[in-house]
Scaffold this active site. Structure first.
Site, PDB file in Angstrom:
ATOM      1  CG  ASN A  48      -7.277  51.375 -56.496  1.00 19.97           C
ATOM      2  OD1 ASN A  48      -8.431  51.692 -56.085  1.00 19.97           O
ATOM      3  ND2 ASN A  48      -7.399  50.607 -57.478  1.00 19.97           N
ATOM      4  CG  HIS A 134      -8.313  41.417 -57.996  1.00 20.60           C
ATOM      5  ND1 HIS A 134      -7.339  40.992 -59.049  1.00 20.60           N
ATOM      6  CD2 HIS A 134      -8.510  42.553 -58.277  1.00 20.60           C
ATOM      7  CE1 HIS A 134      -7.230  42.101 -59.745  1.00 20.60           C
ATOM      8  NE2 HIS A 134      -7.978  43.034 -59.364  1.00 20.60           N
ATOM      9  CD  GLU A 182      -9.793  40.976 -52.885  1.00 25.04           C
ATOM     10  OE1 GLU A 182     -10.286  41.984 -52.715  1.00 25.04           O
ATOM     11  OE2 GLU A 182      -9.970  40.440 -53.836  1.00 25.04           O
ATOM     12  CB  SER A 186     -10.949  45.289 -54.698  1.00 29.70           C
ATOM     13  OG  SER A 186     -11.746  44.122 -55.618  1.00 29.70           O
ATOM     14  CG  ASP A 211      -4.788  40.479 -52.678  1.00 33.35           C
ATOM     15  OD1 ASP A 211      -4.134  41.483 -52.473  1.00 33.35           O
ATOM     16  OD2 ASP A 211      -5.420  40.136 -54.153  1.00 33.35           O
ATOM     17  CG  HIS A 214      -8.252  47.319 -52.278  1.00 37.40           C
ATOM     18  ND1 HIS A 214      -8.188  48.464 -53.075  1.00 37.40           N
ATOM     19  CD2 HIS A 214      -8.273  46.110 -53.300  1.00 37.40           C
ATOM     20  CE1 HIS A 214      -8.097  47.941 -54.340  1.00 37.40           C
ATOM     21  NE2 HIS A 214      -8.296  46.512 -54.432  1.00 37.40           N
ATOM     22  CE  LYS A 245      -5.117  47.887 -56.567  1.00 33.06           C
ATOM     23  NZ  LYS A 245      -5.525  46.794 -56.732  1.00 33.06           N
TER      24      LYS A 245
HETATM   25  C1  LIG Z   1      -5.072  45.492 -57.830  1.00 29.14           C
HETATM   26  C2  LIG Z   1      -5.599  44.112 -57.150  1.00 29.14           C
HETATM   27  C3  LIG Z   1      -4.502  43.226 -57.392  1.00 29.14           C
HETATM   28  C4  LIG Z   1      -3.484  43.307 -58.451  1.00 29.14           C
HETATM   29  O1  LIG Z   1      -2.571  44.053 -58.188  1.00 29.14           O
HETATM   30  P1  LIG Z   1      -1.614  44.831 -59.440  1.00 29.14           P
HETATM   31  O2  LIG Z   1      -0.549  45.391 -59.044  1.00 29.14           O
HETATM   32  O3  LIG Z   1      -2.536  46.071 -59.839  1.00 29.14           O
HETATM   33  O4  LIG Z   1      -1.444  43.920 -60.536  1.00 29.14           O
HETATM   34  C5  LIG Z   1      -4.675  42.029 -56.955  1.00 29.14           C
HETATM   35  N1  LIG Z   1      -5.474  42.010 -55.918  1.00 29.14           N
HETATM   36  C6  LIG Z   1      -6.291  42.865 -55.733  1.00 29.14           C
HETATM   37  C7  LIG Z   1      -7.469  42.647 -54.570  1.00 29.14           C
HETATM   38  C8  LIG Z   1      -6.453  44.078 -56.164  1.00 29.14           C
HETATM   39  O5  LIG Z   1      -7.445  44.936 -55.901  1.00 29.14           O
END
Ligand SMILES: *Cc1c(COP(=O)(O)O)cnc(C)c1O
Length: 391
Positions: A48, A134, A182, A186, A211, A214, A245
């Site tokens: 990512n 997620h 989100e 993801s 969130d 991505h 990411k």
């Molecule tokens: C990867 C991810 C997280 C968690 O983030 P980390 O820093 O890896 O713990 C949260 N939400 C989504 C949608 C993700 O893809």
């Protein structure tokens, strides 16, 4: 064998039978489009690290400098032993980047979700999740004790029906209603209709948390994310994401009002009761945010978009309007997905098979992620290999 081991072995055997067993693959090189695994060089489509910043000289240098100045470890929770300057600089930059009053960083995005939802919600409140959010949001929602409702993925009618239900006669005046989605999903790579969702939450007096794990660094002007691109950032109470990411470092964040951030410092248990991340991670994230907003960041995003454009929709389950870097190739059965990933590895291409519980049972897939460090030739190699394994 102890009785614990025996019990666990039975459960692992069941996972193996269902093709759901997972194991770690040791990588002997830095993150990048090529990685060393088991003495072989694999073309890597699993990361990512969308802008290719994890191995960027500026991030590495920032991390090294922070180690020199602030040491390798933080020593305690930020509320206990003092809060190191790199976290404050990072939070100022994040708030400016996301155009919010304030920001708070956590050791991971997972911890950010957990700390935030459990701080904001309690028994008697209602939390409404998109079906595909997620795992960290699902876990956080459950742990909060709030009543949990799920709407069909991106389905505004379904969301509205749940909001109507939440507001029906029995809603107590102090019952809080929070929608969580989100912005770029993801495992599917599609985007949420944030404008319409924001309109709904205003109509029904709910709050919304988005969130952008991505989308941050990838979408919107300067990589600010989808909320900024759609000009709804100021209407979203809670913007969260990860620094691990596209921003190339490590950690999680929440951006929002000053009051929200002050509240989380006092109430987010994953923040309070956890040692601060290493200062090097914060310093690297600051460098990552800087690059994301620079001309270099812009050209990296252009490269990413042009690579994604080379993907014919029929290769992945990717609709033309998808704009992120995630290309799912849904294969259905876990067996097919594992076999396809193994066949690609035979050709020195690393693409993960994504299975339950990361996606629903029977929706197993290859999840291809592109980064700005890939070349058009890399992509052609992948597309050829995918065509071959399909035949
Ligand atoms: C990867 C991810 C997280 C968690 O983030 P980390 O820093 O890896 O713990 C949260 N939400 C989504 C949608 C993700 O893809």
């Amino acid at each position: 064998m102890t009785s614990l081991d025996e019990a666990l072995k039975t459960r692992l055997d069941t996972l193996r039978e269902q093709n759901l067993f997972r194991e770690l693959r040791r990588v002997d090189s830095a993150p990048g489009p090529r990685i060393e695994v088991g003495g072989r060089t694999l073309l890597n489509f699993s990361s990512n690290d969308y802008l290719g910043l994890a191995s960027h000289p500026a991030l590495k240098e920032a991390a090294v400098k922070a180690v020199d100045t602030f040491g390798a470890g933080a020593g305690a929770s930020r509320l206990i032993c003092g809060s190191l300057a790199p976290f404050h600089i990072l939070e100022e930059r994040l708030a400016a980047f996301k155009k919010t009053q304030a920001a708070l960083t956590f050791s991971t995005g997972y911890a950010a979700a957990l700390g935030t939802l459990t701080a904001l919600l309690t028994k008697g409140d209602i939390v409404i999740l998109d079906k595909l959010v997620h795992a960290c949001i699902v876990d956080a929602a459950r742990l909060s004790g709030a009543k949990l409702r799920v709407f069909d993925h991106n389905d505004l009618n379904d969301l509205e029906n749940i909001l109507k239900w939440a507001n029906s006669g029995s809603r107590k005046p102090d019952c809080r209603v929070l929608i969580v989605t989100e912005s770029v999903f993801s495992m599917d790579g599609d985007t949420a209709p944030l404008r319409e969702m924001v309109a709904l939450k205003e109509k029904y007096g709910a709050w919304i948390m988005v969130d952008e794990a991505h989308a941050t660094g990838v979408l919107g002007a300067s990589g600010r994310g989808l909320a900024d691109e759609l000009a709804v950032g100021h209407q979203i109470e809670i913007q969260m994401g990860t620094l691990g990411k596209a921003l190339g470092a490590s950690g999680g964040y929440v951006c929002g009002s000053r009051v929200l951030i002050d509240f989380l410092v006092n109430r987010a248990r994953s923040f309070i009761f956890s040692t601060a991340p290493v200062p090097a991670a914060a310093a690297a994230a600051v460098a990552g945010i800087e690059i994301a907003q620079s001309a270099e960041g812009e050209s990296r995003r252009k490269q990413l978009q042009s690579l994604a454009g080379l993907f014919k929709p029929e290769t992945g389950n990717r609709k033309p309007e998808f704009r992120g870097a995630i290309i799912p190739v849904v294969l259905g059965s876990e067996t097919r997905a594992v076999a396809a990933a193994a066949a690609l590895r035979e050709q020195n291409i690393f693409v993960p098979a994504i299975r339950y519980p990361t996606v629903a049972r029977g929706a197993a897939r290859l999840r291809i992620t592109l980064t700005a460090s890939h070349s058009a030739t890399d992509l052609a190699t992948l597309v050829r290999a995918l065509d071959q394994i399909r035949h």
